[in-house]
Design an enzyme around this catalytic site. Structure first.
Site, PDB file in Angstrom:
ATOM      1  N   LYS A 130       7.987  -5.349  -1.395  1.00  0.00           N
ATOM      2  CA  LYS A 130       7.758  -6.713  -0.910  1.00  0.00           C
ATOM      3  C   LYS A 130       7.780  -7.605  -2.139  1.00  0.00           C
ATOM      4  O   LYS A 130       7.258  -7.206  -3.192  1.00  0.00           O
ATOM      5  CB  LYS A 130       6.388  -6.820  -0.247  1.00  0.00           C
ATOM      6  CG  LYS A 130       6.285  -6.081   1.068  1.00  0.00           C
ATOM      7  CD  LYS A 130       4.941  -6.342   1.713  1.00  0.00           C
ATOM      8  CE  LYS A 130       4.744  -5.472   2.930  1.00  0.00           C
ATOM      9  NZ  LYS A 130       3.365  -5.400   3.375  1.00  0.00           N
ATOM     10  N   GLU A 147      -2.590 -12.376  -1.190  1.00  0.00           N
ATOM     11  CA  GLU A 147      -2.665 -11.535  -2.386  1.00  0.00           C
ATOM     12  C   GLU A 147      -1.575 -11.918  -3.391  1.00  0.00           C
ATOM     13  O   GLU A 147      -1.810 -11.914  -4.596  1.00  0.00           O
ATOM     14  CB  GLU A 147      -2.507 -10.065  -1.985  1.00  0.00           C
ATOM     15  CG  GLU A 147      -3.713  -9.546  -1.221  1.00  0.00           C
ATOM     16  CD  GLU A 147      -3.408  -8.305  -0.409  1.00  0.00           C
ATOM     17  OE1 GLU A 147      -2.816  -8.454   0.688  1.00  0.00           O
ATOM     18  OE2 GLU A 147      -3.751  -7.208  -0.846  1.00  0.00           O
ATOM     19  N   GLY A 163      -4.015  -1.731   7.277  1.00  0.00           N
ATOM     20  CA  GLY A 163      -5.156  -1.121   6.586  1.00  0.00           C
ATOM     21  C   GLY A 163      -6.332  -2.071   6.752  1.00  0.00           C
ATOM     22  O   GLY A 163      -6.135  -3.281   6.831  1.00  0.00           O
ATOM     23  N   HIS A 187      -7.789  -3.144  -1.599  1.00  0.00           N
ATOM     24  CA  HIS A 187      -7.655  -4.525  -1.088  1.00  0.00           C
ATOM     25  C   HIS A 187      -8.433  -5.510  -1.959  1.00  0.00           C
ATOM     26  O   HIS A 187      -8.817  -6.594  -1.498  1.00  0.00           O
ATOM     27  CB  HIS A 187      -8.202  -4.672   0.350  1.00  0.00           C
ATOM     28  CG  HIS A 187      -7.375  -4.039   1.417  1.00  0.00           C
ATOM     29  ND1 HIS A 187      -7.930  -3.515   2.556  1.00  0.00           N
ATOM     30  CD2 HIS A 187      -6.046  -3.858   1.533  1.00  0.00           C
ATOM     31  CE1 HIS A 187      -6.978  -3.039   3.331  1.00  0.00           C
ATOM     32  NE2 HIS A 187      -5.817  -3.220   2.722  1.00  0.00           N
ATOM     33  N   ILE A 202      -4.887  -8.953  11.793  1.00  0.00           N
ATOM     34  CA  ILE A 202      -5.753  -8.944  12.983  1.00  0.00           C
ATOM     35  C   ILE A 202      -6.839 -10.010  12.846  1.00  0.00           C
ATOM     36  O   ILE A 202      -7.064 -10.818  13.752  1.00  0.00           O
ATOM     37  CB  ILE A 202      -6.389  -7.546  13.191  1.00  0.00           C
ATOM     38  CG1 ILE A 202      -5.299  -6.479  13.356  1.00  0.00           C
ATOM     39  CG2 ILE A 202      -7.346  -7.554  14.367  1.00  0.00           C
ATOM     40  CD1 ILE A 202      -5.816  -5.033  13.343  1.00  0.00           C
ATOM     41  N   HIS A 260     -11.066  -7.559   5.674  1.00  0.00           N
ATOM     42  CA  HIS A 260      -9.599  -7.564   5.639  1.00  0.00           C
ATOM     43  C   HIS A 260      -9.132  -6.624   6.746  1.00  0.00           C
ATOM     44  O   HIS A 260      -9.244  -5.400   6.616  1.00  0.00           O
ATOM     45  CB  HIS A 260      -9.099  -7.101   4.264  1.00  0.00           C
ATOM     46  CG  HIS A 260      -7.608  -7.020   4.188  1.00  0.00           C
ATOM     47  ND1 HIS A 260      -6.844  -7.886   3.445  1.00  0.00           N
ATOM     48  CD2 HIS A 260      -6.724  -6.185   4.792  1.00  0.00           C
ATOM     49  CE1 HIS A 260      -5.569  -7.587   3.593  1.00  0.00           C
ATOM     50  NE2 HIS A 260      -5.470  -6.553   4.408  1.00  0.00           N
ATOM     51  N   ARG A 287      -5.033   5.229  10.297  1.00  0.00           N
ATOM     52  CA  ARG A 287      -6.026   6.011   9.535  1.00  0.00           C
ATOM     53  C   ARG A 287      -7.344   6.096  10.281  1.00  0.00           C
ATOM     54  O   ARG A 287      -7.772   5.119  10.899  1.00  0.00           O
ATOM     55  CB  ARG A 287      -6.273   5.361   8.163  1.00  0.00           C
ATOM     56  CG  ARG A 287      -5.107   5.502   7.230  1.00  0.00           C
ATOM     57  CD  ARG A 287      -5.385   4.833   5.895  1.00  0.00           C
ATOM     58  NE  ARG A 287      -4.207   4.127   5.449  1.00  0.00           N
ATOM     59  CZ  ARG A 287      -4.209   3.035   4.691  1.00  0.00           C
ATOM     60  NH1 ARG A 287      -5.345   2.531   4.274  1.00  0.00           N
ATOM     61  NH2 ARG A 287      -3.084   2.473   4.331  1.00  0.00           N
ATOM     62  N   ARG A 310       1.688  -5.788  -8.117  1.00  0.00           N
ATOM     63  CA  ARG A 310       0.519  -5.197  -7.482  1.00  0.00           C
ATOM     64  C   ARG A 310       0.482  -3.744  -7.920  1.00  0.00           C
ATOM     65  O   ARG A 310       1.453  -3.006  -7.713  1.00  0.00           O
ATOM     66  CB  ARG A 310       0.646  -5.277  -5.966  1.00  0.00           C
ATOM     67  CG  ARG A 310      -0.479  -4.552  -5.295  1.00  0.00           C
ATOM     68  CD  ARG A 310      -0.246  -4.411  -3.818  1.00  0.00           C
ATOM     69  NE  ARG A 310      -1.371  -3.729  -3.228  1.00  0.00           N
ATOM     70  CZ  ARG A 310      -1.282  -2.923  -2.188  1.00  0.00           C
ATOM     71  NH1 ARG A 310      -0.115  -2.710  -1.620  1.00  0.00           N
ATOM     72  NH2 ARG A 310      -2.346  -2.353  -1.694  1.00  0.00           N
ATOM     73  N   ASN A 325       5.610  -5.970  -5.145  1.00  0.00           N
ATOM     74  CA  ASN A 325       4.698  -4.969  -4.585  1.00  0.00           C
ATOM     75  C   ASN A 325       5.574  -3.765  -4.209  1.00  0.00           C
ATOM     76  O   ASN A 325       6.195  -3.754  -3.151  1.00  0.00           O
ATOM     77  CB  ASN A 325       4.006  -5.578  -3.359  1.00  0.00           C
ATOM     78  CG  ASN A 325       3.073  -4.602  -2.672  1.00  0.00           C
ATOM     79  OD1 ASN A 325       3.013  -3.426  -3.036  1.00  0.00           O
ATOM     80  ND2 ASN A 325       2.353  -5.081  -1.676  1.00  0.00           N
TER      81      ASN A 325
HETATM   82  P1  ADP Z   1      -0.590  -5.190   6.455  1.00  0.00           P
HETATM   83  O1  ADP Z   1      -1.947  -4.588   6.345  1.00  0.00           O
HETATM   84  O2  ADP Z   1       0.513  -4.171   6.542  1.00  0.00           O
HETATM   85  O3  ADP Z   1      -0.318  -6.314   5.461  1.00  0.00           O
HETATM   86  P2  ADP Z   1      -0.991  -7.276   8.413  1.00  0.00           P
HETATM   87  O4  ADP Z   1      -2.095  -7.870   7.612  1.00  0.00           O
HETATM   88  O5  ADP Z   1       0.228  -8.085   8.637  1.00  0.00           O
HETATM   89  O6  ADP Z   1      -0.541  -5.850   7.893  1.00  0.00           O
HETATM   90  O7  ADP Z   1      -1.619  -6.876   9.828  1.00  0.00           O
HETATM   91  C1  ADP Z   1      -0.882  -6.213  10.786  1.00  0.00           C
HETATM   92  C2  ADP Z   1      -1.728  -6.083  12.033  1.00  0.00           C
HETATM   93  O8  ADP Z   1      -2.056  -7.398  12.501  1.00  0.00           O
HETATM   94  C3  ADP Z   1      -1.013  -5.376  13.168  1.00  0.00           C
HETATM   95  O9  ADP Z   1      -1.909  -4.500  13.828  1.00  0.00           O
HETATM   96  C4  ADP Z   1      -0.651  -6.528  14.087  1.00  0.00           C
HETATM   97  O10 ADP Z   1      -0.523  -6.153  15.427  1.00  0.00           O
HETATM   98  C5  ADP Z   1      -1.852  -7.425  13.898  1.00  0.00           C
HETATM   99  N1  ADP Z   1      -1.579  -8.769  14.411  1.00  0.00           N
HETATM  100  C6  ADP Z   1      -0.709  -9.685  13.968  1.00  0.00           C
HETATM  101  N2  ADP Z   1      -0.708 -10.773  14.775  1.00  0.00           N
HETATM  102  C7  ADP Z   1      -1.615 -10.531  15.747  1.00  0.00           C
HETATM  103  C8  ADP Z   1      -2.083 -11.252  16.880  1.00  0.00           C
HETATM  104  N3  ADP Z   1      -1.627 -12.455  17.183  1.00  0.00           N
HETATM  105  N4  ADP Z   1      -3.026 -10.678  17.649  1.00  0.00           N
HETATM  106  C9  ADP Z   1      -3.503  -9.458  17.364  1.00  0.00           C
HETATM  107  N5  ADP Z   1      -3.102  -8.718  16.329  1.00  0.00           N
HETATM  108  C10 ADP Z   1      -2.176  -9.244  15.522  1.00  0.00           C
END
Ligand code: ADP
Length: 448
Positions: free
Chosen positions: A48, A430, A255, A223, A376, A251, A284, A133, A41
């Site tokens: 990544k 993914e 993002g 996504h 999240i 998702h 964003r 990707r 990616n």
């Molecule tokens: P990306 O979209 O870059 O792949 P991720 O899917 O890893 O990112 O999501 C990152 C987000 O997930 C960040 O806002 C991070 O704070 C949040 N996050 C990860 N673990 C937790 C948690 N235990 N509680 C709340 N938010 C979390």
């Protein structure tokens, strides 16, 4: 390793790395052996990667194996590397890596080196194919594609639509061609492809139609690989056929996007021509009145490009809170200091997800489930609860116990048994889907 095992007793005269790789690939296909797929990616300054062992049987039985993963950041100078073989400790390093080619070379050398501790890969001949990707496939790519010169030209044609992303993806493809040979199969898996089933009434903006004709201005959605994976896992969890999948997938990572999936197909999604539209995200803005762009430009003395950058990089959770784009830190701030703007950012975030859920339930004439994924969505019971609060009118009853208990990287139901609208958590993957699509494309191009 395979090469040593299988070319004994056979007349095999490979003269270069590419021929050796292709010989081993042919053996894998002939004897139905798992293939080691390098998943890349590539971003402008970050790569990544994962190495995944899979084949058609493993896909069927869900027994694919992740061998290693890593991230290289700050490519262009002293790059920062985080590398990990599955089940082993994380290795951290720095290295002078000037471009994507150098970083890709580093990944391949690391994987083959003894120092990596990766026993499955001892030389480049143990990598059978590479999956990439690719962010934008425009209207042309409705599914993953084996990369030929023509496909590469197609990806180049989409640069206009994703000027920040597609060039980096192309650099990754060319780097692999150079390092492992043009004959080694490479597959492009597009972020936009899953959403190519959107009907015209969902993908067109209410702009002069000529703008679509002339410039292909429309909703593409992103996504897609994640939404497709979540829908696929849901289907397996529920033992349903594809046509019976009627869900809304969320998702929620840095993002964020939502997708309405009806009859197994994406029929609407929140990101648009670019990933800026839709839900509120880490940095964003998501949806806003387009007139704001000109207004901010005038009032703040910014160019249109600077305003766009503000909407992409300084808005969302970061913009409202003034603290951070990171939801975990924001939740800590909200709990420990009761910071008003941290609380407000969280409130807006959840409210907007809820509005999209309502809109998609209407667009789909009801759904069977909503599914949470992304950093999240997978990890925060609190955010999931806040999003679901007030959806009882649609028949959603969250189970506080199930929601709190669902552990990291576990999938399952978080609504009560009698909830009319179910809620699930399904960790997205993914990279796994990219590896699987790579195997499928390679198999299709090498029929038995
Ligand atoms: P990306 O979209 O870059 O792949 P991720 O899917 O890893 O990112 O999501 C990152 C987000 O997930 C960040 O806002 C991070 O704070 C949040 N996050 C990860 N673990 C937790 C948690 N235990 N509680 C709340 N938010 C979390």
């Amino acid at each position: 390793m395979l090469l040593e095992l299988f070319n004994e007793g056979e007349k095999f005269y490979a003269t270069n790395v590419e021929e050796k790789c292709l010989f081993v690939l042919a053996l894998c296909l002939q004897y139905s052996l798992p293939m080691n797929i390098l998943v890349l990616n590539c971003g402008s300054s970050t790569i990544k990667f994962q190495l995944i062992a899979t084949d058609l049987n493993a896909i069927e039985q869900n027994t694919d194996r992740r061998l290693a993963r890593g991230v290289i950041e700050r490519i262009g100078g002293e790059a920062v590397l985080t590398l990990q073989v599955e089940g082993q400790t994380v290795q951290r390093a720095t290295a002078l890596l000037h471009d994507i080619r150098a970083a890709t070379d580093y990944i391949i050398r690391w994987a083959c080196s003894e120092a990596s501790g990766l026993t499955e890969i001892q030389s480049v001949t143990d990598i059978q194919a590479v999956g990439h990707r690719v962010v934008h496939g425009g209207e042309r790519f409705i599914q993953s594609a084996l990369i030929t010169d023509e496909v590469l030209r197609g990806i180049e044609d989409c640069i206009d639509l994703a000027p920040l992303h597609n060039p980096a993806n192309i650099k990754g493809i060319l780097a692999v061609r150079e390092l492992l040979g043009a004959g080694l199969p490479q597959v492009a898996v597009f972020d936009t492809a899953f959403h190519q089933t959107l009907p015209e009434h969902a993908y067109l903006y209410a702009l002069p139609y000529q703008l679509y004709r002339r410039h292909r201005i429309r909703r593409y959605g992103f996504h897609g690989t994640s939404h497709r994976y979540i829908a696929y896992r849901y289907r397996h969890l529920r033992n349903l056929s594809r046509e019976d999948v009627n869900i809304i997938t969320l998702h929620l990572g840095n993002g964020c996007s939502a997708a309405a999936i009806k009859g197994g197909n994406s029929i609407d999604t929140s990101m648009g021509m670019t990933p800026l539209e839709g839900l509120m995200m880490g940095t964003r803005s998501g949806d806003l009145d387009p007139s704001i762009v000109d207004f901010v430009s005038l009032k703040e003395g910014l160019s249109a490009r600077e305003v766009e950058s503000l909407l992409n990089k300084q808005s969302g959770l970061l913009g409202i809170s003034g603290l951070t784009h990171d939801m975990r830190d924001l939740l800590d701030e909200a709990h420990e200091n009761k910071d008003r703007r941290a609380l407000l950012a969280i409130q807006i975030f959840c409210y907007r997800v809820r509005k999209y859920l309502g809109a998609y339930l209407a667009a789909m004439n009801g759904a069977d489930a909503i599914v949470f994924a992304g950093g999240i969505g997978e990890n925060s019971a609190e955010i999931r609860a806040q999003i679901c609060a007030g959806l009882e009118c649609f028949g959603l009853q969250l189970s506080a116990e199930r929601n709190a208990e669902i552990a990291y990287l576990r999938e399952g139901l978080i609504s009560t048994d009698d909830s009319r609208l179910a809620a699930y958590v399904i960790p997205t993957d993914e990279e796994l889907l990219i590896a699987r699509d790579t195997v499928r494309c390679v198999q299709l191009s090498n029929p038995a």
